[in-house]
Design an enzyme around this catalytic site. Structure first.
Site, PDB file in Angstrom:
ATOM      1  N   GLY A  12       0.875  -1.109  -0.160  1.00 16.89           N
ATOM      2  CA  GLY A  12      -0.108  -0.002   0.001  1.00 16.89           C
ATOM      3  C   GLY A  12       0.915   1.284  -0.181  1.00 16.89           C
ATOM      4  O   GLY A  12       2.214   1.078   0.153  1.00 16.89           O
ATOM      5  N   LEU A  13       0.237   2.526   0.006  1.00 18.35           N
ATOM      6  CA  LEU A  13       0.936   3.630  -0.261  1.00 18.35           C
ATOM      7  C   LEU A  13       1.674   4.059   1.073  1.00 18.35           C
ATOM      8  O   LEU A  13       1.363   3.426   2.098  1.00 18.35           O
ATOM      9  CB  LEU A  13      -0.240   4.756  -0.630  1.00 18.35           C
ATOM     10  CG  LEU A  13      -0.721   4.758  -1.865  1.00 18.35           C
ATOM     11  CD1 LEU A  13      -1.787   5.765  -2.090  1.00 18.35           C
ATOM     12  CD2 LEU A  13       0.367   4.516  -3.029  1.00 18.35           C
ATOM     13  N   SER A  14       2.650   4.881   1.053  1.00 17.98           N
ATOM     14  CA  SER A  14       3.290   5.416   2.391  1.00 17.98           C
ATOM     15  C   SER A  14       2.341   6.139   3.032  1.00 17.98           C
ATOM     16  O   SER A  14       1.288   6.836   2.510  1.00 17.98           O
ATOM     17  CB  SER A  14       4.283   6.517   1.563  1.00 17.98           C
ATOM     18  OG  SER A  14       4.902   7.012   3.097  1.00 17.98           O
ATOM     19  N   GLY A  15       1.991   5.664   4.529  1.00 20.25           N
ATOM     20  CA  GLY A  15       1.509   6.196   5.530  1.00 20.25           C
ATOM     21  C   GLY A  15       0.092   5.490   5.497  1.00 20.25           C
ATOM     22  O   GLY A  15      -1.078   5.889   6.281  1.00 20.25           O
ATOM     23  N   ALA A  16      -0.212   4.429   4.739  1.00 22.99           N
ATOM     24  CA  ALA A  16      -1.434   3.678   4.608  1.00 22.99           C
ATOM     25  C   ALA A  16      -1.697   2.892   5.819  1.00 22.99           C
ATOM     26  O   ALA A  16      -2.916   2.701   6.393  1.00 22.99           O
ATOM     27  CB  ALA A  16      -1.649   2.859   3.523  1.00 22.99           C
ATOM     28  N   GLY A  17      -0.461   2.521   6.448  1.00 16.10           N
ATOM     29  CA  GLY A  17      -0.525   1.725   7.775  1.00 16.10           C
ATOM     30  C   GLY A  17       0.177   0.367   7.992  1.00 16.10           C
ATOM     31  O   GLY A  17      -0.158  -0.436   8.604  1.00 16.10           O
ATOM     32  N   LYS A  18       0.896   0.189   6.983  1.00 15.66           N
ATOM     33  CA  LYS A  18       1.428  -1.403   6.741  1.00 15.66           C
ATOM     34  C   LYS A  18       2.203  -1.517   8.007  1.00 15.66           C
ATOM     35  O   LYS A  18       2.371  -2.406   8.627  1.00 15.66           O
ATOM     36  CB  LYS A  18       2.298  -1.262   5.490  1.00 15.66           C
ATOM     37  CG  LYS A  18       1.736  -0.935   4.230  1.00 15.66           C
ATOM     38  CD  LYS A  18       2.584  -0.731   2.890  1.00 15.66           C
ATOM     39  CE  LYS A  18       3.696   0.155   3.033  1.00 15.66           C
ATOM     40  NZ  LYS A  18       3.292   1.519   2.880  1.00 15.66           N
ATOM     41  N   SER A  86       5.940  -1.684  -2.315  1.00  9.56           N
ATOM     42  CA  SER A  86       5.674  -2.717  -3.467  1.00  9.56           C
ATOM     43  C   SER A  86       4.702  -2.600  -4.469  1.00  9.56           C
ATOM     44  O   SER A  86       3.580  -3.183  -4.579  1.00  9.56           O
ATOM     45  CB  SER A  86       5.811  -4.240  -2.824  1.00  9.56           C
ATOM     46  OG  SER A  86       4.586  -4.376  -2.017  1.00  9.56           O
TER      47      SER A  86
HETATM   48  N1  LIG Z   1      -6.647   2.057  10.774  1.00  2.29           N
HETATM   49  C1  LIG Z   1      -5.347   2.289  10.810  1.00  2.29           C
HETATM   50  N2  LIG Z   1      -4.481   1.464  10.775  1.00  2.29           N
HETATM   51  C2  LIG Z   1      -3.133   1.954  10.589  1.00  2.29           C
HETATM   52  N3  LIG Z   1      -2.748   3.102  10.612  1.00  2.29           N
HETATM   53  C3  LIG Z   1      -3.493   4.212  11.068  1.00  2.29           C
HETATM   54  C4  LIG Z   1      -5.084   3.792  11.002  1.00  2.29           C
HETATM   55  N4  LIG Z   1      -5.616   4.944  11.323  1.00  2.29           N
HETATM   56  C5  LIG Z   1      -4.711   5.845  11.480  1.00  2.29           C
HETATM   57  N5  LIG Z   1      -3.335   5.309  11.058  1.00  2.29           N
HETATM   58  C6  LIG Z   1      -2.188   6.072  11.236  1.00  2.29           C
HETATM   59  O1  LIG Z   1      -1.460   6.057  10.154  1.00  2.29           O
HETATM   60  C7  LIG Z   1      -0.134   5.928  10.080  1.00  2.29           C
HETATM   61  C8  LIG Z   1       0.407   4.817   9.241  1.00  2.29           C
HETATM   62  O2  LIG Z   1       1.814   4.944   9.427  1.00  2.29           O
HETATM   63  P1  LIG Z   1       2.872   3.622   8.742  1.00  2.29           P
HETATM   64  O3  LIG Z   1       2.258   2.506   9.562  1.00  2.29           O
HETATM   65  O4  LIG Z   1       4.162   4.082   9.197  1.00  2.29           O
HETATM   66  O5  LIG Z   1       2.368   3.557   7.278  1.00  2.29           O
HETATM   67  P2  LIG Z   1       3.354   2.829   6.257  1.00  2.29           P
HETATM   68  O6  LIG Z   1       4.057   1.835   6.864  1.00  2.29           O
HETATM   69  O7  LIG Z   1       2.126   2.035   5.500  1.00  2.29           O
HETATM   70  O8  LIG Z   1       4.120   3.882   5.594  1.00  2.29           O
HETATM   71  C9  LIG Z   1       0.172   5.892  11.653  1.00  2.29           C
HETATM   72  O9  LIG Z   1       0.531   7.179  12.110  1.00  2.29           O
HETATM   73  C10 LIG Z   1      -1.133   5.276  12.099  1.00  2.29           C
HETATM   74  O10 LIG Z   1      -1.146   5.844  13.416  1.00  2.29           O
HETATM   75 MG   LIG Z   2       6.208   1.810   6.697  1.00  2.00          MG
END
Ligand SMILES: Nc1ncnc2c1ncn2[C@@H]1O[C@H](COP(=O)(O)OP(=O)(O)O)[C@@H](O)[C@H]1O
Ligand SMILES: [Mg+2]
Length: 178
Positions: A12-18, A86
């Site tokens: 998923g995209l950056s910031g999606a929550g992976k 990815s």
């Molecule tokens: N339902 C959710 N699931 C995951 N992250 C969430 C959700 N709601 C809000 N967030 C916030 O979104 C951000 C996701 O960041 P991150 O996990 O680092 O994303 P990624 O690894 O995809 O780049 C975190 O700050 C997290 O607290």
């Molecule tokens: Mg990440």
């Protein structure tokens, strides 16, 4: 093959929550005494893939390296959590198809939500022209067509998304769920 552990591939995209979801799932598995490893895209880029940039070729190489390590771990019974953007479907499918038990988990939220979260400041820096090739902004992201799970992290709390993954792992016989 029977003792191969599953590989959960969070895309998923950056910031999606992976990373957030994968780490919480890992913490829960630890409590259940399940051995796990997390291969996080950012960490791999800081180490094993420090020579790589963000061209398609480099992004595909990044995926191949992660898949190689994931396979070594999974065949020794360690549950592997991969969190990596990815973005390209073919290389992602190639990686996930290389595992005895591979699961694609699409961590999804609309771009405006991610721009608002902007956990790493990348979207703002992209707007200012300080960052190029940001996935979803000026670099492609090919959405999964048939993911094992799609986690809507805009409409769901973190705990809800974690629960969905644990349910999948329960179906796979990795954890007990009542
Ligand atoms: N339902 C959710 N699931 C995951 N992250 C969430 C959700 N709601 C809000 N967030 C916030 O979104 C951000 C996701 O960041 P991150 O996990 O680092 O994303 P990624 O690894 O995809 O780049 C975190 O700050 C997290 O607290
Ligand atoms: Mg990440």
């Amino acid at each position: 093959m029977a003792d191969h552990a599953p590989v959960l591939w969070f895309t998923g995209l950056s910031g999606a929550g992976k990373t957030t979801i994968a780490k919480e799932v890992q913490a829960d598995l630890l409590k259940h005494g399940v051995k796990t490893e997390l291969l996080d895209g950012d960490e791999v880029r800081a180490t094993l893939s420090s020579d790589l940039g963000f061209s398609k070729k480099d992004r595909d190489l990044q995926v191949q390296r992660i898949a190689f390590v994931a396979n070594l771990l999974a065949k020794n019974g360690i549950v592997v959590l991969v969190s990596a953007i990815s973005p390209y479907r073919d290389s992602r499918n190639g990686a996930i198809g290389s595992f005895a038990r591979g699961f694609e988990i699409f961590v999804d939220a609309p771009l405006p939500v991610l721009e608002r979260r902007d956990t790493k400041g990348l979207y703002r820096r992209a707007q200012l022209g300080e960052v190029k090739n940001l996935t979803g902004v000026d670099d492609p992201y090919e959405r999964p067509e048939f993911p094992a799970l799609r986690l809507d992290t805009d409409g769901t709390q973190i705990s809800g998304s974690v629960e969905e993954v644990l349910t999948l792992l329960a179906k796979e016989g990795i954890v007990d769920r009542n």
